[in-house]
Design a protein around this motif. Structure first.
Motif, short mmCIF file in Angstrom:
data_model
loop_
_atom_site.label_atom_id
_atom_site.label_comp_id
_atom_site.label_asym_id
_atom_site.label_seq_id
_atom_site.Cartn_x
_atom_site.Cartn_y
_atom_site.Cartn_z
N LEU A 70 0.84 -1.20 0.00
CA LEU A 70 0.00 0.00 0.00
C LEU A 70 0.87 1.25 0.00
O LEU A 70 0.66 2.17 -0.78
N SER A 71 1.89 1.27 0.88
CA SER A 71 2.68 2.49 0.94
C SER A 71 3.46 2.71 -0.35
O SER A 71 3.60 3.84 -0.81
N ILE A 72 3.93 1.62 -0.97
CA ILE A 72 4.69 1.78 -2.21
C ILE A 72 3.77 2.26 -3.35
O ILE A 72 4.07 3.24 -4.03
N VAL A 73 2.65 1.57 -3.52
CA VAL A 73 1.75 1.90 -4.63
C VAL A 73 1.14 3.30 -4.41
O VAL A 73 1.07 4.12 -5.33
N MET A 74 0.76 3.59 -3.16
CA MET A 74 0.17 4.90 -2.87
C MET A 74 1.19 6.01 -3.12
O MET A 74 0.88 7.04 -3.72
N HIS A 75 2.43 5.77 -2.68
CA HIS A 75 3.49 6.76 -2.88
C HIS A 75 3.69 7.01 -4.38
O HIS A 75 3.69 8.15 -4.83
N TYR A 76 3.82 5.92 -5.14
CA TYR A 76 4.04 6.07 -6.57
C TYR A 76 2.86 6.78 -7.24
O TYR A 76 3.03 7.65 -8.08
N SER A 77 1.63 6.41 -6.79
CA SER A 77 0.45 7.01 -7.42
C SER A 77 0.41 8.52 -7.16
O SER A 77 -0.16 9.27 -7.95
N ARG A 78 1.00 8.99 -6.05
CA ARG A 78 0.97 10.42 -5.74
C ARG A 78 2.11 11.19 -6.39
O ARG A 78 1.95 12.34 -6.73
N VAL A 79 3.29 10.53 -6.48
CA VAL A 79 4.46 11.31 -6.94
C VAL A 79 4.72 11.16 -8.44
O VAL A 79 5.52 11.90 -8.99
N SER A 80 4.05 10.20 -9.09
CA SER A 80 4.42 9.93 -10.48
C SER A 80 3.81 10.89 -11.48
O SER A 80 4.17 10.89 -12.65
N THR A 81 2.86 11.70 -11.03
CA THR A 81 2.26 12.66 -11.97
C THR A 81 2.35 14.07 -11.39
O THR A 81 2.33 14.23 -10.16
N PRO A 82 2.41 15.09 -12.24
CA PRO A 82 2.40 16.46 -11.71
C PRO A 82 1.05 16.74 -11.04
O PRO A 82 0.04 16.10 -11.37
N PRO A 83 1.04 17.68 -10.07
CA PRO A 83 -0.17 17.91 -9.27
C PRO A 83 -1.44 18.11 -10.10
O PRO A 83 -2.51 17.59 -9.75
N HIS A 84 -1.33 18.83 -11.23
CA HIS A 84 -2.56 19.11 -11.99
C HIS A 84 -3.10 17.87 -12.72
O HIS A 84 -4.21 17.88 -13.23
N LEU A 85 -2.29 16.79 -12.74
CA LEU A 85 -2.75 15.56 -13.38
C LEU A 85 -3.02 14.44 -12.38
O LEU A 85 -3.26 13.29 -12.77
N SER A 86 -2.95 14.77 -11.08
CA SER A 86 -3.11 13.69 -10.10
C SER A 86 -4.59 13.51 -9.73
O SER A 86 -5.40 14.43 -9.88
N TYR A 87 -4.89 12.34 -9.23
CA TYR A 87 -6.28 12.01 -8.90
C TYR A 87 -6.66 12.57 -7.53
O TYR A 87 -5.78 12.98 -6.75
N SER A 88 -7.95 12.54 -7.24
CA SER A 88 -8.41 13.09 -5.97
C SER A 88 -8.36 12.02 -4.89
O SER A 88 -9.03 10.99 -4.99
N PRO A 89 -7.56 12.25 -3.80
CA PRO A 89 -7.51 11.27 -2.71
C PRO A 89 -8.88 11.07 -2.07
O PRO A 89 -9.21 9.97 -1.63
N ALA A 90 -9.69 12.14 -2.05
CA ALA A 90 -11.03 12.03 -1.44
C ALA A 90 -11.86 11.00 -2.20
O ALA A 90 -12.61 10.21 -1.59
N SER A 91 -11.72 10.97 -3.54
CA SER A 91 -12.46 9.99 -4.33
C SER A 91 -11.98 8.58 -4.00
O SER A 91 -12.79 7.65 -3.90
N ALA A 92 -10.66 8.44 -3.81
CA ALA A 92 -10.11 7.12 -3.49
C ALA A 92 -10.65 6.63 -2.15
O ALA A 92 -11.04 5.46 -2.01
#
Ligand code: C5P
Length: 369
Positions: free
Chosen positions: A27-49
């Protein structure tokens, strides 16, 4: 005397231990990658997750509760056949009505407190993991052992042996060493480079703020401790089924989980609510949700069938797994102070989880401490 439940011939206790360790680390690896791998304007909403996770977890828990309830009023020969499961899904069926009446029982409101706390905790996790290296996050997150112990002493009037207090002291020191080291290794927010010049995607630099990350992880440790102890109190003081409690937990989570989505600034888009929720929601975001759901379900099984010792060990094993994978995947730089801090945390966790020699009986229905 009931026999320990098994899964594919192995004791469920140990299956859940190994699964929880792997789940924690991944979880920590995938979550970390999912947050840092895209620039902020292209990242998903954590609230939706968080919201999707609660919906999926609640649905699965409801199906398990139905699965269990249909056994109660059927002869052995017709249990758990495909038809009987389909029958149980019908709103007029006896199992469906029974589970619903248990879910909407008069004491269901008790779950609103841990539900709110878990939503806050799950949201804080996103802030923490996006601003800290995976290994530092995992070590700092061990502080939840300390907060859980403190809340158990305060709310459950549980007594801790001197060995446990000593190990909590070492735990705090170990986390402190890693924290100071990570925060001071860069005075300004840290940059990490994602992708390489050879990748099709352009090189992207993610800015991490360790102080913000540690603030979030500290707050998450408090909500984890309080929610865990509160959930334990609710479970112990009633006979309701664990899966029914899980459905109640998810139902009460819906309101706090949907609120940030409804109030999110959406001025720059003409999207409807659903398309706003799923904006940039790619494979890594879904993987994060799925792993978080699996974690919630395993936590419930650990709470039911094992004890605090197993849960503590699972998380310490996950430190090692996260540490090794972040060296390989994220080019994590190992410093002497990180090794000293992480080893202190591991030793403290092992010390805390030592079986008591002559301690008075500590009956635990929850895997909290
Ligand atoms: O780290 P900790 O053990 O506090 O994490 C608990 C996680 O498990 C949270 O993400 C929470 O949402 C989830 N959980 C759950 N059902 C429970 C208890 C916890 O989904 N009954």
């Amino acid at each position: 005397v009931s026999k320990d439940p098994t899964f594919c011939g192995m004791p469920l206790k140990y299956v859940s231990l190994v699964t929880l360790a792997v789940q924690n680390a991944s979880l920590s690896i995938v979550m970390h990658y999912s947050r840092v791998s895209t620039p902020p304007h292209l990242s998903y909403s954590p609230a939706s997750a968080v919201l999707l996770g609660e919906i999926i977890k609640g649905t699965i828990s409801f199906l398990i509760a139905l699965w269990k309830a249909q056994d109660a009023d059927r002869p052995l020969s017709s249990r758990r056949s495909f038809c009987s499961i389909i029958y149980a899904l019908a709103p007029w069926s006896a199992p469906f009505r029974q589970v619903c009446s248990e879910i909407f029982s008069t004491d269901c409101w008790k779950l609103s407190i841990p539900a709110l706390l878990y939503v806050v905790q799950n949201s804080l996790q996103f802030v923490a993991i996006g601003n800290l290296p995976v290994a530092s996050f995992q070590v700092a997150y061990q502080m939840k052992i300390l907060t859980t112990a403190a809340f158990s002493v305060l709310l459950l009037r549980r007594k801790l042996s001197s060995t446990k207090w000593l190990s909590l002291f070492f735990l705090a020191i170990g986390v402190g060493i890693v924290q100071v080291q990570t925060s001071t290794s860069s005075t300004s927010p840290r940059e990490i480079r994602v992708g390489s010049a050879h990748d099709a995607a352009p090189l992207h630099v993610h800015i991490m703020s360790p102080l913000k990350g540690f603030g979030a992880v500290t707050a998450a440790c408090f909500t984890s401790g309080l929610a865990g102890v509160y959930f334990e109190m609710v479970l112990k003081n009633s006979k309701a089924d664990l899966w029914v409690r899980n459905v109640q937990l998810s139902l009460f989570s819906l309101l706090p989980a949907i609120a940030p989505i409804l109030y999110a600034p959406r001025y720059y888009t003409s999207d409807g609510l659903i398309s706003f929720m799923f904006r940039n929601f790619g494979g890594w975001a879904w993987a994060t949700v799925v792993i978080q759901v699996i974690g919630g379900l395993i936590t419930a099984v650990v709470i039911k069938y094992s004890d605090n010792i197993l849960k503590g060990f699972a998380t310490s094993i996950s430190i090692i797994l996260s540490f090794l994978s972040s060296v390989v995947l994220f080019d994590f730089h190992v410093t002497l102070s990180f090794v000293i801090g992480a080893s202190t945390v591991l030793a403290a966790t092992a010390m805390y989880n030592q079986p008591p020699l002559k301690e008075p009986h500590i009956a635990m229905s929850s895997g909290c401490i």
